[in-house]
Design an enzyme around this catalytic site. Structure first.
Site, PDB file in Angstrom:
ATOM      1  N   ASP A 142       0.845  -1.200   0.000  1.00 48.44           N
ATOM      2  CA  ASP A 142       0.000   0.000   0.000  1.00 48.44           C
ATOM      3  C   ASP A 142       0.878   1.247   0.000  1.00 48.44           C
ATOM      4  O   ASP A 142       1.890   1.330   0.705  1.00 48.44           O
ATOM      5  CB  ASP A 142      -0.909  -0.013   1.244  1.00 48.44           C
ATOM      6  N   ILE A 143       0.482   2.239  -0.764  1.00 49.59           N
ATOM      7  CA  ILE A 143       1.247   3.483  -0.900  1.00 49.59           C
ATOM      8  C   ILE A 143       1.210   4.303   0.402  1.00 49.59           C
ATOM      9  O   ILE A 143       2.095   5.133   0.643  1.00 49.59           O
ATOM     10  CB  ILE A 143       0.692   4.300  -2.088  1.00 49.59           C
ATOM     11  N   ASN A 202     -12.974  -3.135   2.552  1.00 49.41           N
ATOM     12  CA  ASN A 202     -14.000  -2.117   2.758  1.00 49.41           C
ATOM     13  C   ASN A 202     -14.947  -2.138   1.557  1.00 49.41           C
ATOM     14  O   ASN A 202     -14.500  -2.207   0.406  1.00 49.41           O
ATOM     15  CB  ASN A 202     -13.349  -0.741   2.898  1.00 49.41           C
ATOM     16  N   GLY A 238     -15.421   3.050   4.087  1.00 54.71           N
ATOM     17  CA  GLY A 238     -14.065   3.535   3.836  1.00 54.71           C
ATOM     18  C   GLY A 238     -13.454   3.094   2.523  1.00 54.71           C
ATOM     19  O   GLY A 238     -12.254   3.270   2.318  1.00 54.71           O
ATOM     20  N   GLN A 239     -14.269   2.508   1.629  1.00 52.66           N
ATOM     21  CA  GLN A 239     -13.697   2.117   0.332  1.00 52.66           C
ATOM     22  C   GLN A 239     -13.422   3.353  -0.511  1.00 52.66           C
ATOM     23  O   GLN A 239     -14.325   4.147  -0.773  1.00 52.66           O
ATOM     24  CB  GLN A 239     -14.658   1.184  -0.427  1.00 52.66           C
ATOM     25  N   SER A 240     -12.161   3.509  -0.935  1.00 53.84           N
ATOM     26  CA  SER A 240     -11.803   4.670  -1.759  1.00 53.84           C
ATOM     27  C   SER A 240     -11.449   4.276  -3.189  1.00 53.84           C
ATOM     28  O   SER A 240     -11.421   5.137  -4.068  1.00 53.84           O
ATOM     29  CB  SER A 240     -10.639   5.442  -1.123  1.00 53.84           C
ATOM     30  N   HIS A 247     -10.339  -5.289  -3.309  1.00 54.54           N
ATOM     31  CA  HIS A 247      -8.996  -5.460  -2.743  1.00 54.54           C
ATOM     32  C   HIS A 247      -9.111  -5.874  -1.293  1.00 54.54           C
ATOM     33  O   HIS A 247     -10.030  -5.459  -0.582  1.00 54.54           O
ATOM     34  CB  HIS A 247      -8.153  -4.186  -2.876  1.00 54.54           C
ATOM     35  N   HIS A 272      -6.959  -5.747   2.141  1.00 58.02           N
ATOM     36  CA  HIS A 272      -5.812  -5.205   2.866  1.00 58.02           C
ATOM     37  C   HIS A 272      -5.259  -6.316   3.752  1.00 58.02           C
ATOM     38  O   HIS A 272      -6.029  -7.017   4.417  1.00 58.02           O
ATOM     39  CB  HIS A 272      -6.240  -4.069   3.804  1.00 58.02           C
TER      40      HIS A 272
HETATM   41  P1  5GP Z   1      -9.681   1.463   0.413  1.00 55.74           P
HETATM   42  O1  5GP Z   1      -9.635   2.859   0.956  1.00 55.74           O
HETATM   43  O2  5GP Z   1     -10.465   1.428  -0.885  1.00 55.74           O
HETATM   44  O3  5GP Z   1     -10.129   0.417   1.377  1.00 55.74           O
HETATM   45  O4  5GP Z   1      -8.194   1.078   0.064  1.00 55.74           O
HETATM   46  C1  5GP Z   1      -7.500   1.620  -1.004  1.00 55.74           C
HETATM   47  C2  5GP Z   1      -6.037   1.603  -0.639  1.00 55.74           C
HETATM   48  O5  5GP Z   1      -5.300   1.824  -1.823  1.00 55.74           O
HETATM   49  C3  5GP Z   1      -5.623   2.680   0.359  1.00 55.74           C
HETATM   50  O6  5GP Z   1      -5.074   2.064   1.511  1.00 55.74           O
HETATM   51  C4  5GP Z   1      -4.600   3.514  -0.418  1.00 55.74           C
HETATM   52  O7  5GP Z   1      -3.519   3.929   0.382  1.00 55.74           O
HETATM   53  C5  5GP Z   1      -4.156   2.563  -1.505  1.00 55.74           C
HETATM   54  N1  5GP Z   1      -3.744   3.209  -2.738  1.00 55.74           N
HETATM   55  C6  5GP Z   1      -4.396   4.213  -3.394  1.00 55.74           C
HETATM   56  N2  5GP Z   1      -3.738   4.545  -4.516  1.00 55.74           N
HETATM   57  C7  5GP Z   1      -2.645   3.742  -4.565  1.00 55.74           C
HETATM   58  C8  5GP Z   1      -1.565   3.611  -5.512  1.00 55.74           C
HETATM   59  O8  5GP Z   1      -1.477   4.309  -6.521  1.00 55.74           O
HETATM   60  N3  5GP Z   1      -0.617   2.672  -5.234  1.00 55.74           N
HETATM   61  C9  5GP Z   1      -0.674   1.874  -4.114  1.00 55.74           C
HETATM   62  N4  5GP Z   1       0.312   0.994  -3.935  1.00 55.74           N
HETATM   63  N5  5GP Z   1      -1.689   1.976  -3.218  1.00 55.74           N
HETATM   64  C10 5GP Z   1      -2.651   2.889  -3.445  1.00 55.74           C
END
Ligand code: 5GP
Ligand code: ZN
Length: 112
Positions: free
Chosen positions: A30-31, A85, A91-93, A98, A100
């Site tokens: 994760d970034i 999420n 909290g899904q962005s 995916h 985690h």
């Molecule tokens: P969500 O918020 O949908 O549950 O998780 C999305 C995750 O993707 C977040 O933890 C965010 O840090 C990660 N993420 C978003 N953009 C990128 C990217 O360009 N590269 C990587 N490695 N992770 C990303």
């Protein structure tokens, strides 16, 4: 899906720090890590979230869980949390399925 960030990462069009890859899925760090070890596992095919898992694509999800178990073993992780999420309120962005995988620190329950 052409406009999806994780489809682009899965296709290699956007670089990622890979943990594991095969023809079905990709695991990458994760970034914005929320734990000392924090990686994501995604299917290469576009599935929006757990809410779009069906009998037709469930084998991909089962495979992802075998990859999580194998990679955690390989990384020497004995305790970890797997989270997905679904939807904005949870909290899904990124709208591509995916999981985690978080490890290396004490965690609280219930999650916030
Ligand atoms: P969500 O918020 O949908 O549950 O998780 C999305 C995750 O993707 C977040 O933890 C965010 O840090 C990660 N993420 C978003 N953009 C990128 C990217 O360009 N590269 C990587 N490695 N992770 C990303
Ligand atoms: Zn996608």
């Amino acid at each position: 899906m052409s406009d999806c960030l994780f489809c682009k990462i899965a296709a290699g069009a956007i670089p990622s720090n890979k943990v594991f890859e095969d023809e079905t899925c990709l695991a990458f760090y994760d970034i914005d890590p929320q734990a000392p070890t924090h990686f994501l596992v995604i299917p290469k095919e576009h599935i929006g979230s757990v809410a779009e898992v069906t009998e037709d694509n469930a084998a991909v999800v089962a495979h992802i869980f075998t990859v999580i178990a194998q990679q955690c073993k390989k990384l020497g992780l004995q305790s970890y949390r797997v989270v997905s999420n679904i939807g904005e309120q949870a909290g899904q962005s990124v709208p591509h399925l995916h999981f985690h995988v978080l490890s290396g620190r004490d965690m609280t329950w219930p999650p916030g």
